[in-house]
Design a protein around this motif. Structure first.
Motif, short mmCIF file in Angstrom:
data_model
loop_
_atom_site.label_atom_id
_atom_site.label_comp_id
_atom_site.label_asym_id
_atom_site.label_seq_id
_atom_site.Cartn_x
_atom_site.Cartn_y
_atom_site.Cartn_z
N VAL A 29 45.27 -4.44 -3.02
CA VAL A 29 44.09 -5.28 -3.30
C VAL A 29 44.44 -6.72 -2.84
O VAL A 29 45.50 -7.22 -3.20
N ALA A 30 43.56 -7.35 -2.05
CA ALA A 30 43.82 -8.72 -1.56
C ALA A 30 42.51 -9.47 -1.42
O ALA A 30 41.53 -8.95 -0.89
N PHE A 31 42.48 -10.74 -1.97
CA PHE A 31 41.30 -11.61 -1.80
C PHE A 31 41.25 -12.10 -0.34
O PHE A 31 42.29 -12.30 0.30
N THR A 32 40.07 -12.31 0.14
CA THR A 32 39.90 -12.85 1.50
C THR A 32 40.02 -14.36 1.54
O THR A 32 40.03 -14.95 2.61
N THR A 33 40.09 -15.02 0.43
CA THR A 33 40.31 -16.46 0.36
C THR A 33 41.46 -16.75 -0.55
O THR A 33 41.76 -15.96 -1.46
N GLU A 34 42.15 -17.83 -0.33
CA GLU A 34 43.35 -18.13 -1.10
C GLU A 34 43.04 -18.86 -2.39
O GLU A 34 43.84 -18.83 -3.32
N SER A 35 41.88 -19.58 -2.46
CA SER A 35 41.55 -20.32 -3.67
C SER A 35 40.05 -20.61 -3.65
O SER A 35 39.38 -20.47 -2.62
N VAL A 36 39.58 -21.05 -4.83
CA VAL A 36 38.16 -21.39 -4.97
C VAL A 36 38.09 -22.79 -5.55
O VAL A 36 38.79 -23.11 -6.52
N PHE A 37 37.21 -23.60 -4.94
CA PHE A 37 37.03 -24.99 -5.36
C PHE A 37 35.55 -25.16 -5.63
O PHE A 37 34.73 -25.06 -4.72
N LEU A 38 35.21 -25.47 -6.92
CA LEU A 38 33.80 -25.52 -7.29
C LEU A 38 33.51 -26.72 -8.16
O LEU A 38 34.36 -27.18 -8.91
N ALA A 39 32.29 -27.18 -8.01
CA ALA A 39 31.81 -28.20 -8.93
C ALA A 39 31.21 -27.51 -10.13
O ALA A 39 30.65 -26.40 -10.05
N ALA A 40 31.34 -28.14 -11.28
CA ALA A 40 30.80 -27.56 -12.52
C ALA A 40 29.32 -27.24 -12.33
O ALA A 40 28.55 -28.06 -11.83
N GLY A 41 28.95 -25.99 -12.75
CA GLY A 41 27.56 -25.57 -12.61
C GLY A 41 27.27 -24.86 -11.31
O GLY A 41 26.18 -24.32 -11.15
N LYS A 42 28.19 -24.87 -10.38
CA LYS A 42 27.99 -24.22 -9.10
C LYS A 42 28.61 -22.83 -9.12
O LYS A 42 29.44 -22.51 -9.99
N ALA A 43 28.20 -21.97 -8.21
CA ALA A 43 28.70 -20.59 -8.16
C ALA A 43 29.00 -20.23 -6.73
O ALA A 43 28.42 -20.77 -5.79
#
Length: 579
Positions: A29-43
């Motif tokens: 199992v492997a994610f296609t992205t290394e990390s997620v960067f989000l602003a509060a309230g965003k998806a």
């Protein structure tokens, strides 16, 4: 039943087409992205890669390590809840022992980036520091990134330091570190002035006079070529914004042009307020100079207190002479021309002097050794002075015997006047160099050495008398005669040759002044002169024992008169016979 057989076969084939997991196939199992960067309230949604196929068909389950920070649904959609960090884990349903996770960071996003700069331009080769601020102040990421839209014109560092590369324009884009806000700043990359030149390089003028200066800013592609003008001493000279200098007083100062964009780039020229000259003159009205030699001329500029006493020189005819900047004149060709001197201070004063280029005499000659002039007559002759363009052709002339011939003349042209038969030496001397020429003047007309005293007819025969007018002993006289009757018809005069022409000689010696004796003439085959009423007679030549000089100074003893110079004497004198 038969139509199900193919369907069954297809089903069997399909089952065979999908491999089943074996103990040797490992689940991943492997994610296609290394990390997620989000602003509060965003998806945002994430994806995973699963192997083998059987595990992929079963899928994964998602879980957040801190749902107060971020939640995730069954399809991998992550929703940011509040600022913080957590991890999202994906676990294989087929093999729960296999999972993968990525970090999730939820931030307070930047909503605005403000960028400032000391100016809106930067010079080539120089730098400009930018400053950037993110808003709001509690934004999680306060860092920014910089990017130049035209790196051929300017580049920008990670710290916001802009360096000018070449003339042009570029836009610097500033982005917040979280990527949620950006700003742009347009800059001009300009060429800075390096130096300034001023033309003319000096000004010298009288009080009240004006002069316009032109400043050139270099290099030529400098964007701003504006200069600022200033005078070191406005009591001497002032200068306006357009470079116009006005002289205010006598003395010296400097005027400076400084590049508006670079105070280090400037140029300065001297400005002199002058007391103008009131006059100028040469120390001599005429200067003489030998050809190919030089003579120094001198001028005086007045008054003595004039600020600028320098002068310039010019020669009217440069083929005759030239002059250098110091007034030294060189003679090139014989003749006269005018030398001018001009004041250099703008007073427009001029002086003039005559330049005489002298070509010295190197010799004098006459083409003949002897010349002949009739007694009582005169003739003009020209001696040849060398060189032909010699300046001074003045000469003096003297005769060795003025009782025979006199001579006059002040140059190479001389006039001899014959006094009496004889020979005198004429000497000419050049005023320049004292060269001499000698010519012998033989006085007496050769064709008049013997003249007719009388011609007549007596007893039907010619009666002649001739006289020796020369200073020679004449040994023979030659003559011809024609005769006519009373009706002026030709008379036979000779029994041989031309019957109407009788030739003869007088062969008796005639001393100077002596006359012929009748009856001693010799006629060649004379006729009886029948009906002779009119007689024409001419002397055709003579011979001498003593000789006479020709133009080469050689003695000759025989002289024949050219036929076109025969002088016919007619008897009677009032008869004009037809010939």
């Amino acid at each position: 039943m038969k139509r199900w057989i193919p369907l069954l076969l297809i089903a069997v084939l399909l089952v065979g087409a999908f491999p089943t997991a074996t103990a040797a196939e490992q689940t991943t199992v492997a994610f296609t992205t290394e990390s997620v960067f989000l602003a509060a309230g965003k998806a945002t949604s994430v994806r995973v890669n699963i192997a083998p196929y059987v595990a992929r068909k079963k899928g994964v389950t998602y879980q957040s390590s801190d749902e107060a920070v971020a939640t995730v649904n069954t399809k991998g959609r992550i929703t940011a809840v509040a600022e913080g960090e957590c991890r999202i884990t994906a676990t294989s349903v087929y093999d729960p022992a296999v999972s993968a996770s990525i970090p999730v960071k939820v931030v307070v996003p930047a909503t605005k980036v403000t960028v400032t700069a000391p100016g809106d331009s930067v010079f080539v080769g120089q730098t400009l520091q930018l400053a950037a601020v993110c808003e709001p102040a509690n934004a999680t990421v306060q860092s920014v990134t910089y990017e130049s839209s035209n790196e051929g014109a300017a580049i920008v560092s990670a710290e916001g330091l802009v360096t000018g590369i070449q003339r042009g324009r570029t836009t610097i884009t500033v982005r917040s570190g979280d990527g949620f806000a950006k700003a742009a700043l347009t800059l001009t990359v300009a060429q800075a002035p390096d130096s300034v030149d001023i033309a003319p390089d000096s000004v010298a003028a009288a009080v009240g006079k004006k002069a316009t200066l032109k400043a050139t800013v270099l290099p030529s592609d400098t964007n701003n070529k504006t200069v600022l003008w200033s005078s070191a001493n406005e009591a001497i000279a002032t200068v306006n914004s357009k470079g116009q200098v006005t002289v205010r007083g006598i003395g010296e100062t400097t005027v400076t042009a400084t590049a508006a964009d670079n105070p280090a780039a400037s140029a300065t020229i001297p400005v002199r307020g002058l007391e103008l000259a009131q006059g100028i003159n040469f120390d001599a009205p005429t200067y003489s100079v030998l050809i190919n030699e030089t003579v120094q001329t001198f001028v005086h500029v007045l008054p003595a207190s004039a600020s600028d006493k320098s002068v310039t020189y010019a020669v009217k005819n440069k083929r005759i002479a030239t002059v250098n900047e110091n007034g030294l004149v060189t003679g090139l060709k014989g003749g006269k021309t005018t030398l001018y001197a001009y004041t250099a201070d703008g007073s427009k004063k001029r002086a003039a002097a005559t330049i005489e280029v002298i070509v010295p005499v190197t010799g004098v000659k006459y083409r003949y050794q002897d010349v002949r002039v009739g007694a009582g007559g005169y003739a003009t002759f020209t001696a040849t002075i060398s060189p032909s363009d010699a300046t001074n052709k003045n000469m003096t002339w003297v005769s060795s015997d003025e009782s025979i011939a006199t001579v006059t003349g002040t140059n190479n042209r001389f006039r001899i006047r014959g006094r009496q038969w004889g020979r005198a030496k004429i000497t000419g001397t050049t005023e320049d160099g004292g060269f001499t020429v000698e010519v012998y003047a033989d006085i007496g007309s050769l064709r008049h050495a013997v003249t007719v005293t009388s011609v007549s007819i007596k007893n039907g025969k010619p009666y002649l008398m001739l006289q020796n007018r020369s200073d020679m002993d004449i040994s023979q006289v030659r003559f011809e005669m024609r005769g006519y009757d009373a009706a002026l018809k030709p008379v036979v005069m000779s029994l041989q040759g031309d019957a109407y022409l009788l030739q003869g000689t007088y062969n008796q010696s005639l001393s100077p002044g002596a006359k012929t004796e009748h009856g001693r003439f010799d006629f060649y085959s004379p006729s009886e002169y029948k009906d002779l009423a009119v007689l024409q007679f001419t002397i055709t030549g003579w011979s001498t024992d003593t000789g006479y000089y020709d133009h080469n100074g050689k003695l000759q003893y025989k002289y024949n008169i050219n036929e076109d110079q025969w002088e016919w004497v007619t008897f009677p004198a009032d008869v004009t016979p037809r010939t």
